[in-house]
Design a protein around this motif. Sequence first.
Motif, short mmCIF file in Angstrom:
data_model
loop_
_atom_site.label_atom_id
_atom_site.label_comp_id
_atom_site.label_asym_id
_atom_site.label_seq_id
_atom_site.Cartn_x
_atom_site.Cartn_y
_atom_site.Cartn_z
N ASP A 25 101.45 -1.92 25.64
CA ASP A 25 102.72 -2.04 25.04
C ASP A 25 103.42 -0.85 24.49
OD1 ASP A 25 102.60 -4.85 25.01
OD2 ASP A 25 101.40 -4.76 23.32
N GLY A 26 102.48 0.33 24.27
CA GLY A 26 102.90 1.65 24.01
C GLY A 26 103.03 2.65 25.01
N ASP A 27 101.87 3.57 24.88
CA ASP A 27 101.84 4.68 25.81
C ASP A 27 101.95 4.52 27.26
OD1 ASP A 27 102.15 6.50 23.61
OD2 ASP A 27 99.91 6.74 23.67
N GLY A 28 101.16 3.19 27.60
CA GLY A 28 101.21 2.67 28.96
C GLY A 28 102.44 2.53 29.69
N ALA A 29 103.25 1.61 28.86
CA ALA A 29 104.65 1.31 29.15
C ALA A 29 105.31 2.37 29.43
CB ALA A 29 105.26 0.07 28.17
N GLU A 30 105.38 3.38 28.38
CA GLU A 30 106.10 4.60 28.30
C GLU A 30 105.94 5.35 29.83
OE1 GLU A 30 106.85 8.40 25.73
OE2 GLU A 30 105.83 6.81 24.90
N LEU A 31 104.62 5.60 30.18
CA LEU A 31 104.04 6.53 31.09
C LEU A 31 104.62 5.73 32.48
CD1 LEU A 31 102.58 8.48 32.70
CD2 LEU A 31 100.47 6.79 32.53
N PRO A 63 95.42 5.09 33.19
CA PRO A 63 96.55 6.13 33.43
C PRO A 63 96.86 6.21 34.80
CG PRO A 63 95.51 7.10 31.61
CD PRO A 63 94.48 5.96 32.17
N LEU A 64 95.73 6.49 35.78
CA LEU A 64 96.02 6.96 37.36
C LEU A 64 96.52 5.51 37.97
CD1 LEU A 64 95.99 8.47 39.54
CD2 LEU A 64 93.56 7.99 39.98
N ALA A 65 96.22 4.32 37.68
CA ALA A 65 96.43 3.09 38.14
C ALA A 65 98.07 2.77 37.60
CB ALA A 65 95.70 1.95 37.73
N ILE A 66 98.40 3.08 36.57
CA ILE A 66 99.86 3.06 35.72
C ILE A 66 100.84 4.13 36.87
CG2 ILE A 66 101.40 3.42 33.95
CD1 ILE A 66 98.94 2.36 32.18
N GLU A 67 100.27 5.23 36.95
CA GLU A 67 100.98 6.05 37.47
C GLU A 67 101.14 5.71 39.04
OE1 GLU A 67 100.95 10.27 37.16
OE2 GLU A 67 99.78 10.15 35.26
N LEU A 68 100.36 5.33 39.77
CA LEU A 68 100.32 4.67 41.10
C LEU A 68 100.98 3.48 41.39
CD1 LEU A 68 96.51 5.32 42.31
CD2 LEU A 68 98.62 6.69 42.89
N LEU A 85 99.24 -7.99 41.75
CA LEU A 85 98.04 -7.62 41.00
C LEU A 85 97.06 -8.55 41.06
CD1 LEU A 85 99.23 -5.75 37.82
CD2 LEU A 85 97.91 -5.03 39.81
N GLU A 86 97.13 -9.91 41.95
CA GLU A 86 96.19 -10.43 42.12
C GLU A 86 95.13 -9.94 43.02
OE1 GLU A 86 97.24 -14.62 43.30
OE2 GLU A 86 98.75 -14.48 41.69
N ASN A 87 95.65 -8.89 43.83
CA ASN A 87 94.78 -8.29 44.55
C ASN A 87 94.73 -6.86 44.09
OD1 ASN A 87 93.59 -6.96 46.82
ND2 ASN A 87 95.18 -6.59 47.86
N ARG A 88 94.39 -6.86 42.83
CA ARG A 88 94.28 -5.87 41.71
C ARG A 88 94.70 -4.49 42.22
NH1 ARG A 88 93.03 -6.36 36.62
NH2 ARG A 88 91.84 -4.48 36.47
N PHE A 89 93.92 -3.78 42.89
CA PHE A 89 94.26 -2.33 43.08
C PHE A 89 94.68 -2.14 44.46
CE2 PHE A 89 91.26 -2.24 39.58
CZ PHE A 89 92.41 -1.36 38.61
#
Length: 130
Positions: A25-31, A63-68, A85-89
């Motif tokens: 809700d914070g840094d992840g969404a901002e990134l 963080p890397l997953a969020i950036e990708l 994301l049902e097929n996650r990565f």
Amino acid sequence: MLSTSREALGVEGEAVYEVRPLDPDGDGAELFRERAAALSAWSPDVDDLDRIPGLCAGLDGIPLAIELAAAQCRMLSVGQIADALENRFGVLVGGHRAQAPRPSGGRAAGPADPGAAGVPRGLRFRARRR
């Protein structure tokens, strides 16, 4: 040299820095918002902004997953990324749509010996041992 890994490499002079998961809700969404805006002409609508924290939570705040995932905003909506994301990565990798898929392993690439095509696998290995 910079290396990312789940485990330390164990080499002389290595310095380990643990990257903690980000708050969705914070840094992840901002990134996510920053990376998506930097990589494309992305302009989120209200639904996108509402779905980003859930998407980041689905990526475990990594963080890397969020950036990708944010990089996928070039071709996909936030909703499409979140739904995938049902097929996650699996949604985070890939190439151009028109490009043929690359083999991901030896078996997918076919036999190394063209003469071995059609020969049962067990027979090929027995013949090579002699």
